[in-house]
Scaffold this motif. Sequence first.
Motif, mmCIF file in Angstrom:
data_model
loop_
_atom_site.group_PDB
_atom_site.id
_atom_site.type_symbol
_atom_site.label_atom_id
_atom_site.label_comp_id
_atom_site.label_asym_id
_atom_site.label_seq_id
_atom_site.Cartn_x
_atom_site.Cartn_y
_atom_site.Cartn_z
ATOM 1 N N GLY A 103 0.792 -1.218 0.000
ATOM 2 C CA GLY A 103 0.000 0.000 0.000
ATOM 3 C C GLY A 103 0.829 1.274 0.000
ATOM 4 O O GLY A 103 0.332 2.353 -0.254
ATOM 5 N N SER A 104 2.135 1.150 0.275
ATOM 6 C CA SER A 104 2.974 2.349 0.316
ATOM 7 C C SER A 104 3.913 2.320 -0.888
ATOM 8 O O SER A 104 4.172 1.267 -1.448
ATOM 9 N N PRO A 105 4.423 3.500 -1.312
ATOM 10 C CA PRO A 105 5.312 3.507 -2.451
ATOM 11 C C PRO A 105 6.549 2.667 -2.161
ATOM 12 O O PRO A 105 6.990 2.643 -1.018
ATOM 13 N N PRO A 106 7.152 2.010 -3.098
ATOM 14 C CA PRO A 106 6.843 1.995 -4.528
ATOM 15 C C PRO A 106 5.780 0.990 -4.958
ATOM 16 O O PRO A 106 5.773 0.630 -6.137
ATOM 17 N N PHE A 107 4.906 0.525 -4.057
ATOM 18 C CA PHE A 107 3.721 -0.284 -4.356
ATOM 19 C C PHE A 107 4.030 -1.701 -4.816
ATOM 20 O O PHE A 107 3.299 -2.624 -4.520
ATOM 21 N N VAL A 108 5.102 -1.900 -5.605
ATOM 22 C CA VAL A 108 5.496 -3.266 -5.980
ATOM 23 C C VAL A 108 6.868 -3.514 -5.385
ATOM 24 O O VAL A 108 7.748 -2.668 -5.502
#
Lengths: 375, 522
Positions: free
Chosen positions: B451-456
């Motif tokens: 849910g937080s950057p960088p998401f992947v």
Amino acid sequence: MSLTNTTTDWRAGIERRLTRTREFLDETDPEALTVVTVSMGSLLAAFLGFLLASPWAAVPFGAFLTATGYGWARHQALIARAVTLAMTTVTLVTLGLIVVFIFAESIPAFRYETASAFGISVPGLGMFAQPRWDAVSEPVRYSLLPMIHGTVMVTTIATLVAAPLGVAAALFIAEIAPPTVRELVKPGIEVLAGIPSIVYGFIGFTVINPWASGAFDLNGGSTYLFVGIVVGLMALPTVVSVAEDALTSVPDVMKHGSLALGATDWQSMTSITLPAAFSGVSAAVLLGVGRAIGETMAATVMLAGIPRISEPLVNVFYGYETLTSLIARGYGSANGVHESALFAAGVVLFVTVLCLSIGSQYIEARMRRRLGGAE
Amino acid sequence: MSRATRTALVRDDRTAYEAAAGAAVGISGIVFVVGLATLLGVVGIDDPVAGLELSVLFGVVLLALGVTVVGFGMASRLGYVDAAPQPSAGIVAAAAFTGIWFAVGAAVSGAAGIGTAGRLAVGAVLGGSAFAVTAFPREDVGSTVPVGAVAGLCGLSLVVGVIGPGWEQALVGYNATLFGDTVVPVVVLFTSLVTGWSAAKAYGGFGARGRNVGAYVLIYLVVGSILTVLVGLVAFVTVRGLPGLFGGFSVGGASLVSWPFLTNGAGLTADVAGVFPALLGTVWLVIGAVLFAVPTGVGAAVFLSEYAEQGRFTGAVEVATNGLWSTPSIVFGLFGAAFLIPRFGNQKSLIAGMLTLGFMLLPLVLITSREAILAVPDEYRDASAALGVSKWKTIRSVVLPAAIPGIATGVILGVGRIAGETAPILLTMGGGVLPGKSAAPDVLGGFQLSGSPPFVSNPALLEATSALPYQLYALITAGLSGNIENPQEFAWGLALTLLLVVLVFYAVGIATRYYFRRKLHQ
């Protein structure tokens, strides 16, 4: 007079370019323009984000992928052109980043090794004005001179091996060998280029060093002599392939003319082909020297790893340290100014090899002009 | 009557002379090969051959060769055979013999205990007279007498035993001692080279033709030695590595082929220690580098050769590309360590290694792709344009398909080169010395959404991972020891695996090139 001329030329050039851009903008579909702008803008934003080490860089990168994907489906020609342009700049950007990051990391070491000459303090002078490298015991000094000496020794021996053998082999492939033999020798020498340097180093470490230790009754088996020979063997394929390109680029009419006058093959080679290809062959040797300077693993594994200058200076039976092996051995356990000094060694390497590369490119370009654009 | 017609037409009386000269070349070749064998320790210099010690026999043969070579020169000088010598042996030969005799003088007087100034003086006298003997008389004398003198001196000192088994000379201040075991073969190798060259010149009747033969003999010898070294290296690694590589190998049973060296880790649970984690690391490393560098390099090559006008920009890119091509690998490693590691979790990681090698692969791909695209004939582009096809469509459906073979060859050869690179991944990727099987990277199964950057994210990409060349280096620095049964055998097996991986890439690349070239010429 000429000054005003150049200014007007310059101005006219800019105007021409502006007009062309305006025409291009007028002719292109506005939607396609928007897509390309969004795609390239988000790529730039992603790159900047990555430079700042922000995790948010993923967001513009995603936007870039989306915009490019959409554009690929709708306006393929334009987006392809923009993307390939972006890819072309990657080489320039990479070289720029290498310069910036390596130089930036090496600044503390250059600061630390400030020495004064003629009353002016010069950062980094201490690296070249005294011979002590000791990162542990006082006085802590980071002189690169011992490693430069080692690199010079190894490179000299390697060049003595690679240059004559390489040019002879290139002559053989380009001029002497019958076609069937050439088809065998050429890939053979390419394969020689493919043998990983660590394998050479492994053989050097397990076979050559112990042998040399016994055969010359040495204190330990590390010698610049055998490291140089091994590195020369590794630089050989570079010399062969570049020199062979230069030799085959000499127009056949020149050789045929000489042979028709009754000269032997060897006479044609030494008085026609080699002089005509001389710049190309020397560029090949320069590139080989560059390879030898930058060769890391064989030197790291075979050398003793003591930053010291051998006595007497030309003693090839010692093997202490080169610039490359210093970095490979020291990186990881080093920190602070010590780590920075390793980057300084990298700067010296990078600048030397880049100069060699640019020099050889200049020589090659001159040769191509002289041969009248013959490829 | 000019000399040229006489030598070109009257050749009958030279057959015996030619045969003798040919034999001398052949004997020099045999001496060279035997000398090489002694240097490599296959035969000892004190082994008895035909009742003589080998070194004495060497001396006898070299002495005979020297006398024969001088005989060739004299026979030609006194006009017993027809040859076409030139007025002088030439400046190159003169310089070479000056150097040789200077070295001989300095070495001999040094061994006799004369000081530096004396050595230089003796060397200068001998070098100067060698220059005079080589450069001033006619070619047939100039290129045989100095050779005969070298061979005679070396031969005599071997026969008399001045140098021989048991001889030793300490190099004062150099921390080294010269022994007969190494000096004799080196002397023999060198002398046989010189006599072989001189006899070959005599075989060709001196003059232009003689020089041709002499030079060819030397060049063939050089190429022969290079190929011998190549074959010898590969064979040596293969012979030493096979036991390790095939330890526990079996065909049949539950799984069709069992190859523990390639499928095991090096943990305690494995009965045969293997290199699986490093092998998988190398595979992923290559995949990552290719994914980054190939599209970028090919795209850049397309832009440079199809869209861009030749100008300052293309010139700068070309200089930058060639500069990157020759940048030392360790500098790429430093760059990766300074630029990539802080941006990928502040530790050595697989992805940092991938991108570093990608940066190294990029110029290789760019240069070869550009050559391949430029090699596509302009007729293709013109024909396509004449049909009203747009520029991009022409590139996509005409130019690129025609250039694919060249691009593929370049990519494969480039991959072969980076797969064996150690220095960059030493600084960026790390990994253990003897990783267990669990340390093998699981890249495909590692992707996670968050849910937080960088998401992947993918932890497998962010971990230090071993690769074949790095593991070999790590083993060497660990002194070829470790918690496995036979570290030496393991290391040689590892070296062979690495060599095979790289050579397979090269073989495939070269084969592709030949296949497409033959197709093109059909």
